[in-house]
Design a protein around this motif. Sequence first.
Motif, PDB file in Angstrom:
ATOM      1  N   ILE A 400       0.716  -1.112   0.181  1.00  0.00           N
ATOM      2  CA  ILE A 400      -0.095   0.202  -0.031  1.00  0.00           C
ATOM      3  C   ILE A 400       0.855   1.267  -0.131  1.00  0.00           C
ATOM      4  O   ILE A 400       0.646   2.226  -0.540  1.00  0.00           O
ATOM      5  CB  ILE A 400      -0.935   0.007   1.193  1.00  0.00           C
ATOM      6  N   HIS A 401       2.075   1.101   0.853  1.00  0.00           N
ATOM      7  CA  HIS A 401       2.929   2.328   0.927  1.00  0.00           C
ATOM      8  C   HIS A 401       3.793   2.382  -0.325  1.00  0.00           C
ATOM      9  O   HIS A 401       3.673   3.706  -0.687  1.00  0.00           O
ATOM     10  CB  HIS A 401       3.589   2.417   2.132  1.00  0.00           C
ATOM     11  N   LYS A 402       4.135   1.413  -0.882  1.00  0.00           N
ATOM     12  CA  LYS A 402       4.822   1.304  -2.222  1.00  0.00           C
ATOM     13  C   LYS A 402       4.155   1.990  -3.187  1.00  0.00           C
ATOM     14  O   LYS A 402       4.691   2.809  -4.123  1.00  0.00           O
ATOM     15  CB  LYS A 402       5.368  -0.078  -2.298  1.00  0.00           C
ATOM     16  N   LYS A 403       3.019   1.485  -3.436  1.00  0.00           N
ATOM     17  CA  LYS A 403       2.146   2.171  -4.428  1.00  0.00           C
ATOM     18  C   LYS A 403       1.174   3.321  -4.220  1.00  0.00           C
ATOM     19  O   LYS A 403       0.758   3.793  -5.038  1.00  0.00           O
ATOM     20  CB  LYS A 403       1.173   0.975  -4.976  1.00  0.00           C
ATOM     21  N   ASN A 404       1.260   3.727  -3.173  1.00  0.00           N
ATOM     22  CA  ASN A 404       0.845   5.139  -2.531  1.00  0.00           C
ATOM     23  C   ASN A 404      -0.539   5.002  -2.553  1.00  0.00           C
ATOM     24  O   ASN A 404      -1.273   5.753  -3.265  1.00  0.00           O
ATOM     25  CB  ASN A 404       1.457   6.148  -3.394  1.00  0.00           C
ATOM     26  N   PHE A 405      -1.181   3.700  -2.588  1.00  0.00           N
ATOM     27  CA  PHE A 405      -2.566   3.868  -2.322  1.00  0.00           C
ATOM     28  C   PHE A 405      -3.232   4.624  -1.497  1.00  0.00           C
ATOM     29  O   PHE A 405      -2.819   4.944  -0.283  1.00  0.00           O
ATOM     30  CB  PHE A 405      -3.035   2.320  -2.039  1.00  0.00           C
ATOM     31  N   PRO A 406      -4.387   5.315  -1.764  1.00  0.00           N
ATOM     32  CA  PRO A 406      -5.145   5.987  -0.683  1.00  0.00           C
ATOM     33  C   PRO A 406      -5.622   5.116   0.516  1.00  0.00           C
ATOM     34  O   PRO A 406      -6.238   4.108   0.388  1.00  0.00           O
ATOM     35  CB  PRO A 406      -6.374   6.813  -1.525  1.00  0.00           C
ATOM     36  N   VAL A 407      -5.963   5.930   1.729  1.00  0.00           N
ATOM     37  CA  VAL A 407      -6.377   5.059   2.860  1.00  0.00           C
ATOM     38  C   VAL A 407      -7.937   4.921   2.549  1.00  0.00           C
ATOM     39  O   VAL A 407      -8.713   5.783   2.127  1.00  0.00           O
ATOM     40  CB  VAL A 407      -6.001   5.940   4.072  1.00  0.00           C
ATOM     41  N   PRO A 408      -8.468   3.482   2.986  1.00  0.00           N
ATOM     42  CA  PRO A 408      -9.868   3.311   2.671  1.00  0.00           C
ATOM     43  C   PRO A 408     -10.600   3.956   3.591  1.00  0.00           C
ATOM     44  O   PRO A 408     -10.482   3.978   4.778  1.00  0.00           O
ATOM     45  CB  PRO A 408     -10.014   1.931   2.748  1.00  0.00           C
ATOM     46  N   GLU A 409     -12.028   4.297   3.391  1.00  0.00           N
ATOM     47  CA  GLU A 409     -13.008   4.803   4.154  1.00  0.00           C
ATOM     48  C   GLU A 409     -13.765   3.410   4.488  1.00  0.00           C
ATOM     49  O   GLU A 409     -14.444   3.375   5.817  1.00  0.00           O
ATOM     50  CB  GLU A 409     -13.881   5.642   3.626  1.00  0.00           C
ATOM     51  N   VAL A 410     -13.679   2.299   3.823  1.00  0.00           N
ATOM     52  CA  VAL A 410     -14.461   1.041   3.982  1.00  0.00           C
ATOM     53  C   VAL A 410     -13.663  -0.002   3.639  1.00  0.00           C
ATOM     54  O   VAL A 410     -12.857  -0.032   2.565  1.00  0.00           O
ATOM     55  CB  VAL A 410     -15.924   1.081   3.048  1.00  0.00           C
ATOM     56  N   MET A 411     -14.013  -1.009   4.393  1.00  0.00           N
ATOM     57  CA  MET A 411     -13.078  -2.265   4.235  1.00  0.00           C
ATOM     58  C   MET A 411     -13.999  -3.522   4.148  1.00  0.00           C
ATOM     59  O   MET A 411     -14.974  -3.509   4.999  1.00  0.00           O
ATOM     60  CB  MET A 411     -11.926  -2.569   5.055  1.00  0.00           C
ATOM     61  N   ILE A 412     -14.009  -4.412   3.114  1.00  0.00           N
ATOM     62  CA  ILE A 412     -15.124  -5.465   2.833  1.00  0.00           C
ATOM     63  C   ILE A 412     -14.062  -6.779   3.057  1.00  0.00           C
ATOM     64  O   ILE A 412     -13.242  -6.691   2.424  1.00  0.00           O
ATOM     65  CB  ILE A 412     -15.923  -5.519   1.665  1.00  0.00           C
TER      66      ILE A 412
END
Length: 441
Positions: A400-412
């Motif tokens: 997640i950090h490596k690809k700079n993904f945004p932080v989720p509001e929702v997780m399923i």
Amino acid sequence: MKIKKGDIAEFKIEKYAFEGKGIAKVSKNDLLGINDSDGFEKNYVVFVHCSYPGDVVKARLTKIKKSYAEAITTEIISASPDRVKAKCKYFGVCGGCKQQDLSYQKQIEYKQKQVEEIFYKLGGFNNFEIENILPSDDIYFYRNKMEFSFSDKRWLTKQEISSADKFQKDFALGLHIPKIYDKVLDINECFLQSELSNSILNFTRKFFIEKNVSVYSTKTHTGFLRNLVIRQSYHTKDLMVNLVTSDEDDELLKEYVEQLVKNFPAITTIVNNISKKLSAVAVGDYEKVYFGSGFIYDKIGNYTFRISANSFFQTNTRQAEKLYQTALDYAELKGDEIVYDLYSGAGTIAIYISQKAREVFAFESVQSAVEDAKVNAELNSVSNVEFITTDLYKSFLPIIHKKNFPVPEVMIIDPPRSGMHQNTVEDVIQLSPKKNSLCEL
């Protein structure tokens, strides 16, 4: 007199545990002859297999511990009013169905109580609400996949042993006996899939017996036939037959396929998975397509999914629709949220919820499932889902950090039966999404 393992005692069943185990409570003094301070209180638990609340049974003790015992029913003295006649003649032997002799309404009630107790007693939660279980519309013929096993060791029932008929003991096609890995109960009907699948099962058995084809042995690791897997789509009526073998035999397979298609024109594709594995897993190292495309298609909601021989797809299609819609309802997506889908498989949940999210990031450890998911996204013209291959038994935060993904509001999260790994749990806590939706079918 102290009771020992193998002895038979009488029990009144008061509660219900998992998978057909009734619970009786007795005093240690009465059952074991133990005379201690707690001995006369009825707080010693006995799990009695094949019993339900309301039963009075005789049962043979199979395990005796300090805090509990286990037993298996040998005689029903007085039956619970919730018992029903099992539909299948193999019930109680094959192990595929655990509660077919209990009314479906009671099955739901007991499952509801079990889930509540897990949260209250094991989880230690108090301030929460559990909604009622959504029952299945179909209690028979609901599965879209059945996996049958070949064996060179046929399990004979008591009726078969006492019968004057002779049985071929070195060839069986059916379902494994519980806890016995090398013996298979030869069956000619099962009420879990469809009558058509039963016909294919019986045709396959007859064809290979007449051809005198060998069956794979888990002991010697020799023999040809391993598994028969039948997959049927609920909405499209596609039908796949997958024969798992230990080697290739083009001539034999072509004859089998020709006869199969002739007798069952509803079949849309036939594949042969070839497995060199020593373990009894119905997944080939590679496959050959003998008829059709090698795939079937089914729908969940408005979305169509391509299913290969080894793809994971929820086995009860109609219940899967309820499951996914429930997860979507609880997520209360407004259309601008970032959603993470863990254990995303072939992308069914991620694609289903994509209509309500800004972007979905789907994490899965099996590369072939990720490839299937990408195909399914393209098939449905879904462009706001990204599928990521990552090991969910390790921390997935680095990627997640490596690809700079945004932080989720929702997780399923739809974990496997073994549950989430502790590393994954810690990752979820660290990400601290506003909402978590845990799926379970």
